[in-house]
Scaffold this active site. Sequence first.
Site, PDB file in Angstrom:
ATOM      1  N   CYS A 178       8.911   1.450  -6.873  1.00 30.34           N
ATOM      2  CA  CYS A 178       9.326   2.851  -6.852  1.00 30.34           C
ATOM      3  C   CYS A 178      10.565   3.087  -7.710  1.00 30.34           C
ATOM      4  CB  CYS A 178       9.581   3.315  -5.419  1.00 30.34           C
ATOM      5  SG  CYS A 178      10.890   2.386  -4.609  1.00 30.34           S
ATOM      6  N   ASP A 196      13.627   2.280  -6.973  1.00 34.22           N
ATOM      7  CA  ASP A 196      14.828   2.559  -6.195  1.00 34.22           C
ATOM      8  C   ASP A 196      15.747   1.340  -6.122  1.00 34.22           C
ATOM      9  OD1 ASP A 196      13.950   5.063  -5.831  1.00 34.22           O
ATOM     10  OD2 ASP A 196      13.146   4.766  -3.839  1.00 34.22           O
ATOM     11  N   CYS A 213      14.967   6.849  -2.032  1.00 33.03           N
ATOM     12  CA  CYS A 213      14.317   7.986  -1.397  1.00 33.03           C
ATOM     13  C   CYS A 213      15.013   8.312  -0.074  1.00 33.03           C
ATOM     14  CB  CYS A 213      12.853   7.650  -1.143  1.00 33.03           C
ATOM     15  SG  CYS A 213      12.677   6.411   0.137  1.00 33.03           S
ATOM     16  N   CYS A 218      10.758   0.885   2.422  1.00 35.45           N
ATOM     17  CA  CYS A 218      12.078   1.428   2.035  1.00 35.45           C
ATOM     18  C   CYS A 218      13.179   0.805   2.894  1.00 35.45           C
ATOM     19  CB  CYS A 218      12.099   2.936   2.205  1.00 35.45           C
ATOM     20  SG  CYS A 218      10.668   3.760   1.478  1.00 35.45           S
TER      21      CYS A 218
HETATM   22 FE1  FES Z   1      11.509   3.553  -2.951  1.00 32.51          FE
HETATM   23 FE2  FES Z   1      11.606   4.530  -0.551  1.00 32.51          FE
HETATM   24  S1  FES Z   1      10.191   5.031  -2.079  1.00 32.51           S
HETATM   25  S2  FES Z   1      12.826   3.011  -1.366  1.00 32.51           S
END
Ligand code: FES
Length: 144
Positions: free
Chosen positions: A33, A35, A59, A103
Amino acid sequence: MYSKKVMDHFQNPRNVGEIENASGVGTVGNAKCGDIMRMFLDIDENGVIRDCKFKTFGCGAAVATSSMATELVKGKTVNEALKITNKAVMEALDGLPPVKVHCSLLAEEAIHAALWDYAKKNNITIEGLKEPVKDIEEIEEEND
Ligand code: FES
């Protein structure tokens, strides 16, 4: 979809920021993702976590779980902090939707990475602490 606690920690995240001259800093990402999470720990001479802060490009679920994780590790010893799993963080938040469970791993692993950094800086071994991954996908694949 999200519990009240998740919404609260997402909208009012606790312990956001940096700690200057932190005892340990850990950064972990999730390539899937994109992140990224960074955790800062301030640990006293008795191995007690005095303060914990985080910064994230993550997120909402990553923000909420990190916020709760920082609250849970504060005041704990290094060994106690190591035992705080993403499951415990999710329980403290009254759950997360299944697609968001990964996450919560960001926070857990970033804490481990910060503990690893602390151990390295102080030349100590923390029992049960494994070398952290840079990308939590590696753990997810292990668990698949
Ligand atoms: Fe990447 Fe939640 S979608 S940490």
